[in-house]
Scaffold this motif. Structure first.
Motif, PDB file in Angstrom:
ATOM      1  N   SER A 171      -9.330  -1.897 -13.491  1.00 42.45           N
ATOM      2  CA  SER A 171     -10.572  -2.481 -12.974  1.00 42.45           C
ATOM      3  C   SER A 171     -11.730  -2.142 -13.905  1.00 42.45           C
ATOM      4  CB  SER A 171     -10.846  -1.986 -11.558  1.00 42.45           C
ATOM      5  OG  SER A 171     -11.143  -0.617 -11.581  1.00 42.45           O
ATOM      6  N   ASP A 172     -12.717  -3.023 -13.934  1.00 49.21           N
ATOM      7  CA  ASP A 172     -13.896  -2.855 -14.771  1.00 49.21           C
ATOM      8  C   ASP A 172     -14.967  -2.113 -13.977  1.00 49.21           C
ATOM      9  OD1 ASP A 172     -15.902  -3.033 -16.623  1.00 49.21           O
ATOM     10  OD2 ASP A 172     -16.176  -5.200 -16.442  1.00 49.21           O
ATOM     11  N   PRO A 173     -15.375  -0.936 -14.401  1.00 51.67           N
ATOM     12  CA  PRO A 173     -16.381  -0.179 -13.648  1.00 51.67           C
ATOM     13  C   PRO A 173     -17.802  -0.676 -13.855  1.00 51.67           C
ATOM     14  CG  PRO A 173     -15.717   1.065 -15.576  1.00 51.67           C
ATOM     15  CD  PRO A 173     -14.844  -0.175 -15.528  1.00 51.67           C
ATOM     16  N   THR A 204       2.088   7.663  -5.411  1.00 54.18           N
ATOM     17  CA  THR A 204       0.933   6.939  -4.896  1.00 54.18           C
ATOM     18  C   THR A 204      -0.296   7.205  -5.755  1.00 54.18           C
ATOM     19  OG1 THR A 204       1.796   7.012  -2.645  1.00 54.18           O
ATOM     20  CG2 THR A 204      -0.571   6.628  -2.897  1.00 54.18           C
ATOM     21  N   VAL A 205      -0.526   8.454  -6.119  1.00 49.21           N
ATOM     22  CA  VAL A 205      -1.659   8.804  -6.974  1.00 49.21           C
ATOM     23  C   VAL A 205      -1.525   8.123  -8.331  1.00 49.21           C
ATOM     24  CG1 VAL A 205      -2.765  10.709  -8.221  1.00 49.21           C
ATOM     25  CG2 VAL A 205      -2.201  10.957  -5.805  1.00 49.21           C
ATOM     26  N   MET A 206      -0.332   8.129  -8.880  1.00 47.64           N
ATOM     27  CA  MET A 206      -0.120   7.479 -10.181  1.00 47.64           C
ATOM     28  C   MET A 206      -0.390   5.978 -10.093  1.00 47.64           C
ATOM     29  SD  MET A 206       3.249   9.583 -11.483  1.00 47.64           S
ATOM     30  CE  MET A 206       3.627   8.404 -12.749  1.00 47.64           C
ATOM     31  N   ALA A 207       0.054   5.343  -9.030  1.00 50.08           N
ATOM     32  CA  ALA A 207      -0.166   3.906  -8.866  1.00 50.08           C
ATOM     33  C   ALA A 207      -1.647   3.603  -8.686  1.00 50.08           C
ATOM     34  CB  ALA A 207       0.635   3.389  -7.670  1.00 50.08           C
ATOM     35  N   MET A 208      -2.338   4.412  -7.907  1.00 47.84           N
ATOM     36  CA  MET A 208      -3.770   4.189  -7.696  1.00 47.84           C
ATOM     37  C   MET A 208      -4.554   4.363  -8.998  1.00 47.84           C
ATOM     38  SD  MET A 208      -4.037   3.243  -4.618  1.00 47.84           S
ATOM     39  CE  MET A 208      -5.778   3.305  -4.342  1.00 47.84           C
TER      40      MET A 208
END
Length: 148
Positions: free
Chosen positions: A44-46, A33-37
Motif C-alpha cells: 500500500s502507498d502511505p 498472520t503478521v507476515m501476511a499483514m
C-alpha cells in the motif's frame, strides 16, 4: 494358588500432546498472520494517508489555538503555510480521482480557502475561528464524497 495378576494398560491420555500441538499451531498462525499483514501493508502507498494526517494535525493546531486563545498571526501562520503546501499534494496523492469533477472542485476550494487565509492572515481568535471553519468545510466537502 494365587490368581494371576492382570496388568492394566497405561491409561495416561494424550491431552498434553494435543495442548502442545494446539499452542504450536496458534503461534505459527499468529506469525503467519503478521507476515501476511506486513506484506499487504508494504504494497500500500502511505502517501495519501500521510498527506491527510499532516493536514489534519495542522488544522487541529489551528482549532486548538482558538480554544487556548493563542490566535496571534505568528502562532497561526506556520500552520496555514504548512496546510497550503500540503494542499498542493492532494491531487497527486489521489491520482485515480484526478478526473472526478467533485474531487477537483473540493481540492480547489481548499486551496482557495488557504490562499484567502494567506493573503490576509487572521489576527484574532474570531478571524482564526472563521478561517479554520472555512478550511474544515473545504475538507468536509471532499470527505463526504470520498472518505470511506
Amino acid at each position: 494358588m494365587s490368581e494371576p495378576r492382570t496388568t492394566r494398560p497405561d491409561t495416561h491420555g494424550n491431552g498434553a500432546k494435543y495442548i502442545a500441538l494446539l499452542l504450536l499451531g496458534l503461534v505459527i498462525g499468529a506469525v503467519c498472520t503478521v507476515m501476511a499483514m506486513r506484506a499487504i501493508q508494504a504494497r500500500s502507498d502511505p502517501f495519501p494517508g500521510a498527506v491527510m494526517h499532516v493536514q489534519g494535525w495542522h488544522l487541529g493546531k489551528l482549532r486548538d489555538a482558538v480554544e487556548q486563545n493563542r490566535c496571534a498571526t505568528t502562532d497561526s501562520l506556520p500552520h496555514l503555510q504548512a496546510l497550503r503546501v500540503m494542499a498542493n499534494d492532494i491531487d497527486p496523492a489521489f491520482p485515480d480521482l484526478r478526473d472526478d469533477e467533485r474531487f477537483t472542485k473540493a481540492s480547489s476550494q481548499l486551496r482557495g480557502a488557504l490562499d484567502t487565509a494567506m493573503a490576509s492572515p487572521p489576527g484574532d481568535c474570531v478571524a482564526l475561528g472563521e478561517t479554520a471553519g472555512a478550511i474544515g468545510q473545504a475538507c468536509k466537502a471532499c470527505h463526504q464524497d470520498f472518505r470511506g
